[in-house]
Design a protein around this motif. Structure first.
Motif, PDB file in Angstrom:
ATOM      1  N   HIS A   1       0.814  -1.220   0.000  1.00  0.00           N
ATOM      2  CA  HIS A   1       0.000   0.000   0.000  1.00  0.00           C
ATOM      3  C   HIS A   1       0.846   1.268   0.000  1.00  0.00           C
ATOM      4  N   ILE A   2       2.169   1.132  -0.133  1.00  0.00           N
ATOM      5  CA  ILE A   2       3.024   2.325  -0.126  1.00  0.00           C
ATOM      6  C   ILE A   2       2.750   3.178  -1.366  1.00  0.00           C
ATOM      7  N   GLU A   3       2.448   4.426  -1.124  1.00  0.00           N
ATOM      8  CA  GLU A   3       2.253   5.368  -2.229  1.00  0.00           C
ATOM      9  C   GLU A   3       3.517   6.159  -2.523  1.00  0.00           C
ATOM     10  N   ALA A   4       4.260   6.478  -1.466  1.00  0.00           N
ATOM     11  CA  ALA A   4       5.509   7.229  -1.637  1.00  0.00           C
ATOM     12  C   ALA A   4       6.306   7.153  -0.343  1.00  0.00           C
ATOM     13  N   VAL A   5       7.601   7.447  -0.453  1.00  0.00           N
ATOM     14  CA  VAL A   5       8.488   7.569   0.711  1.00  0.00           C
ATOM     15  C   VAL A   5       9.135   8.937   0.623  1.00  0.00           C
ATOM     16  N   GLU A   6       8.938   9.725   1.662  1.00  0.00           N
ATOM     17  CA  GLU A   6       9.415  11.114   1.637  1.00  0.00           C
ATOM     18  C   GLU A   6       9.884  11.524   3.021  1.00  0.00           C
ATOM     19  N   ASP A   7      11.132  12.036   3.092  1.00  0.00           N
ATOM     20  CA  ASP A   7      11.696  12.513   4.368  1.00  0.00           C
ATOM     21  C   ASP A   7      11.573  11.451   5.453  1.00  0.00           C
ATOM     22  N   ASN A   8      11.950  10.216   5.102  1.00  0.00           N
ATOM     23  CA  ASN A   8      11.909   9.090   6.046  1.00  0.00           C
ATOM     24  C   ASN A   8      10.516   8.869   6.629  1.00  0.00           C
ATOM     25  N   GLN A   9       9.518   9.135   5.806  1.00  0.00           N
ATOM     26  CA  GLN A   9       8.136   8.830   6.151  1.00  0.00           C
ATOM     27  C   GLN A   9       7.492   8.056   5.004  1.00  0.00           C
TER      28      GLN A   9
ATOM     29  N   PRO B   1      -2.369   5.211   1.671  1.00  0.00           N
ATOM     30  CA  PRO B   1      -3.680   5.739   1.267  1.00  0.00           C
ATOM     31  C   PRO B   1      -4.419   6.387   2.439  1.00  0.00           C
ATOM     32  N   GLY B   2      -5.230   7.395   2.113  1.00  0.00           N
ATOM     33  CA  GLY B   2      -6.008   8.073   3.145  1.00  0.00           C
ATOM     34  C   GLY B   2      -5.238   9.112   3.922  1.00  0.00           C
ATOM     35  N   GLY B   3      -4.025   9.452   3.450  1.00  0.00           N
ATOM     36  CA  GLY B   3      -3.242  10.463   4.144  1.00  0.00           C
ATOM     37  C   GLY B   3      -2.464   9.939   5.344  1.00  0.00           C
ATOM     38  N   HIS B   4      -2.425   8.628   5.533  1.00  0.00           N
ATOM     39  CA  HIS B   4      -1.680   8.055   6.657  1.00  0.00           C
ATOM     40  C   HIS B   4      -0.176   8.177   6.414  1.00  0.00           C
ATOM     41  N   LYS B   5       0.562   8.535   7.464  1.00  0.00           N
ATOM     42  CA  LYS B   5       2.020   8.643   7.396  1.00  0.00           C
ATOM     43  C   LYS B   5       2.638   7.837   8.525  1.00  0.00           C
ATOM     44  N   VAL B   6       3.659   7.051   8.169  1.00  0.00           N
ATOM     45  CA  VAL B   6       4.339   6.215   9.154  1.00  0.00           C
ATOM     46  C   VAL B   6       5.827   6.547   9.124  1.00  0.00           C
ATOM     47  N   PRO B   7       6.447   6.873  10.274  1.00  0.00           N
ATOM     48  CA  PRO B   7       7.874   7.207  10.279  1.00  0.00           C
ATOM     49  C   PRO B   7       8.748   5.957  10.117  1.00  0.00           C
ATOM     50  N   ILE B   8       9.905   6.160   9.500  1.00  0.00           N
ATOM     51  CA  ILE B   8      10.905   5.092   9.388  1.00  0.00           C
ATOM     52  C   ILE B   8      12.025   5.415  10.372  1.00  0.00           C
ATOM     53  N   ALA B   9      12.191   4.608  11.399  1.00  0.00           N
ATOM     54  CA  ALA B   9      13.252   4.834  12.379  1.00  0.00           C
ATOM     55  C   ALA B   9      14.610   4.539  11.740  1.00  0.00           C
ATOM     56  N   LYS B  10      15.634   5.253  12.189  1.00  0.00           N
ATOM     57  CA  LYS B  10      16.963   5.100  11.603  1.00  0.00           C
ATOM     58  C   LYS B  10      17.455   3.664  11.695  1.00  0.00           C
ATOM     59  N   ALA B  11      17.115   2.990  12.795  1.00  0.00           N
ATOM     60  CA  ALA B  11      17.574   1.617  12.997  1.00  0.00           C
ATOM     61  C   ALA B  11      16.999   0.651  11.967  1.00  0.00           C
ATOM     62  N   TYR B  12      15.887   1.025  11.319  1.00  0.00           N
ATOM     63  CA  TYR B  12      15.212   0.132  10.361  1.00  0.00           C
ATOM     64  C   TYR B  12      15.375   0.595   8.908  1.00  0.00           C
ATOM     65  N   GLN B  13      16.032   1.713   8.686  1.00  0.00           N
ATOM     66  CA  GLN B  13      16.090   2.277   7.336  1.00  0.00           C
ATOM     67  C   GLN B  13      16.820   1.364   6.354  1.00  0.00           C
ATOM     68  N   GLU B  14      17.969   0.850   6.746  1.00  0.00           N
ATOM     69  CA  GLU B  14      18.764   0.021   5.832  1.00  0.00           C
ATOM     70  C   GLU B  14      17.996  -1.217   5.395  1.00  0.00           C
ATOM     71  N   SER B  15      17.403  -1.933   6.365  1.00  0.00           N
ATOM     72  CA  SER B  15      16.674  -3.146   6.017  1.00  0.00           C
ATOM     73  C   SER B  15      15.414  -2.827   5.213  1.00  0.00           C
ATOM     74  N   PHE B  16      14.752  -1.711   5.528  1.00  0.00           N
ATOM     75  CA  PHE B  16      13.536  -1.338   4.802  1.00  0.00           C
ATOM     76  C   PHE B  16      13.838  -1.069   3.330  1.00  0.00           C
ATOM     77  N   PHE B  17      14.836  -0.214   3.062  1.00  0.00           N
ATOM     78  CA  PHE B  17      15.133   0.133   1.675  1.00  0.00           C
ATOM     79  C   PHE B  17      15.711  -1.062   0.915  1.00  0.00           C
ATOM     80  N   SER B  18      16.418  -1.939   1.627  1.00  0.00           N
ATOM     81  CA  SER B  18      16.930  -3.146   0.988  1.00  0.00           C
ATOM     82  C   SER B  18      15.781  -4.047   0.540  1.00  0.00           C
ATOM     83  N   LYS B  19      14.795  -4.232   1.416  1.00  0.00           N
ATOM     84  CA  LYS B  19      13.630  -5.056   1.058  1.00  0.00           C
ATOM     85  C   LYS B  19      12.801  -4.381  -0.032  1.00  0.00           C
ATOM     86  N   LEU B  20      12.740  -3.047   0.023  1.00  0.00           N
ATOM     87  CA  LEU B  20      11.950  -2.321  -0.956  1.00  0.00           C
ATOM     88  C   LEU B  20      12.534  -2.499  -2.359  1.00  0.00           C
TER      89      LEU B  20
END
Length: 333
Positions: free
Chosen positions: A299-307, A311-330
């Motif tokens: 359901h990811i629409e975009a990733v902006e400023d580590n957020q 859909p629906g205007g929901h925003k979820v922060p990406i913690a620094k500790a999870y950034q590497e694994s998140f972008f790798s999986k993405l």
């Protein structure tokens, strides 16, 4: 014990300095805090008829004004104390930063001794502690030495990322009290530290945070059962079962011992921790991106400023500790 307190109270004619109304109030509070529910109810029921006519200092006064004054003050105090004695302790997480190993081990021991206090990290210097918080680590309480190499405790407080924990300075120096006041630290403890002083500080912080805490989730939080095919969840509230398809879930948010499943149309409060969902979800497209969030990458629409924008205007922060694994999986999707 409570019965004895009330017998001594009734026997005083009039109350003396040693057996005054205020003294009996204190004794009754302590006794009630240790008593069973029946005894506590007895204390409450007897409070007004004994203390209300006497608590204003006039033994014979039983006017309506005296009764109302007592009811608005001491009765509320008693009821609050009795209710607080039965409430569970507010759990707190704690981080320690001290370059002296013995002092650090002492604080770790004190944390382990304190019910409801959990150690999230212990660091030998301010830089390691700062890196912990910058990586997305959190804590309710920071026990902090002042004199540390590279980065002092006072310097660390000034650059800590939000949200700030309650900071307690633990130091051998008396000269930094003004700095501590300006930085609005929760307490200023001098070494060598004894456990009684430490415990009082934790209790005071716990009381303040409990008063500011948001209301608990509603009692109709659902019990969750995973469906046999693995891609659905059945939520039970009273005698009603609601089916939730994981494909419809945008993200899951931690809320103490509860989790919130957010879809495009509903928010379901579930009596289950985020860790349980992380272990049970069999889908690679569900990713942990923060200590408090699991997202559905479909359901990811975009990733902006580590957020992550959903859909629906929901925003979820990406913690620094999870950034590497998140972008790798993405990148692998």
């Amino acid at each position: 014990m409570i019965v004895a307190v009330w017998q001594r109270a009734a026997a005083s004619r009039p109350p003396t300095k040693e057996n005054s109304s205020s003294t009996v109030v204190v004794k009754a509070l302590f006794a009630a805090g240790r008593g069973c529910p029946t005894e506590k109810a007895e204390v409450i029921s007897r409070f007004e008829w004994y203390f209300a006519p006497r608590c204003l200092g006039n033994w014979r006064s039983s006017s309506r004004l005296a009764l109302e004054s007592c009811r608005s003050g001491l009765v509320i105090l008693l009821l609050t104390a009795l209710r607080m004695s039965t409430l569970p302790l507010l759990p707190l997480t704690c981080v320690i930063a001290d370059d002296n190993e013995m002092n650090r081990l002492t604080l770790e021991h004190y944390v382990a001794m304190t019910e409801g206090l959990t150690l999230a990290g212990s660091f030998p210097d301010g830089v390691a502690c700062l890196n912990y918080f910058r990586a997305g680590g959190t804590a309710d309480l920071l026990l902090l030495d002042i004199s540390m190499p590279q980065l002092s405790g006072l310097e660390l407080i000034r650059i800590l990322p939000e949200p700030l924990p309650e900071v307690v300075l633990v130091t051998t120096h008396r000269d930094y009290a003004l700095d501590a006041f300006e930085l609005q630290v929760a307490d200023y403890l001098l070494k060598p530290l004894d456990y009684a002083r430490f415990s009082r500080t934790v209790d005071r912080i716990r009381t303040r945070r409990a008063a500011l805490a948001p209301p608990a989730p509603p009692v109709e939080a659902a019990e969750a059962t995973f469906g046999p095919e693995g891609n659905t969840l059945f939520l039970k509230i009273n005698n009603r079962l609601t089916r939730v398809n994981f494909d419809d879930v945008l993200y899951i948010e931690a809320m103490s011992v509860y989790s919130v499943l957010v879809t495009a149309k509903h928010k379901h409060i579930v009596y289950s921790t985020l860790k349980v969902f992380e272990e049970r979800l069999p889908f690679s497209h569900f990713m942990r991106v923060h200590r408090s969030y699991i997202i559905n990458s479909r359901h990811i629409e975009a990733v902006e400023d580590n957020q992550i924008l959903l859909p629906g205007g929901h925003k979820v922060p990406i913690a620094k500790a999870y950034q590497e694994s998140f972008f790798s999986k993405l990148r692998g999707l």
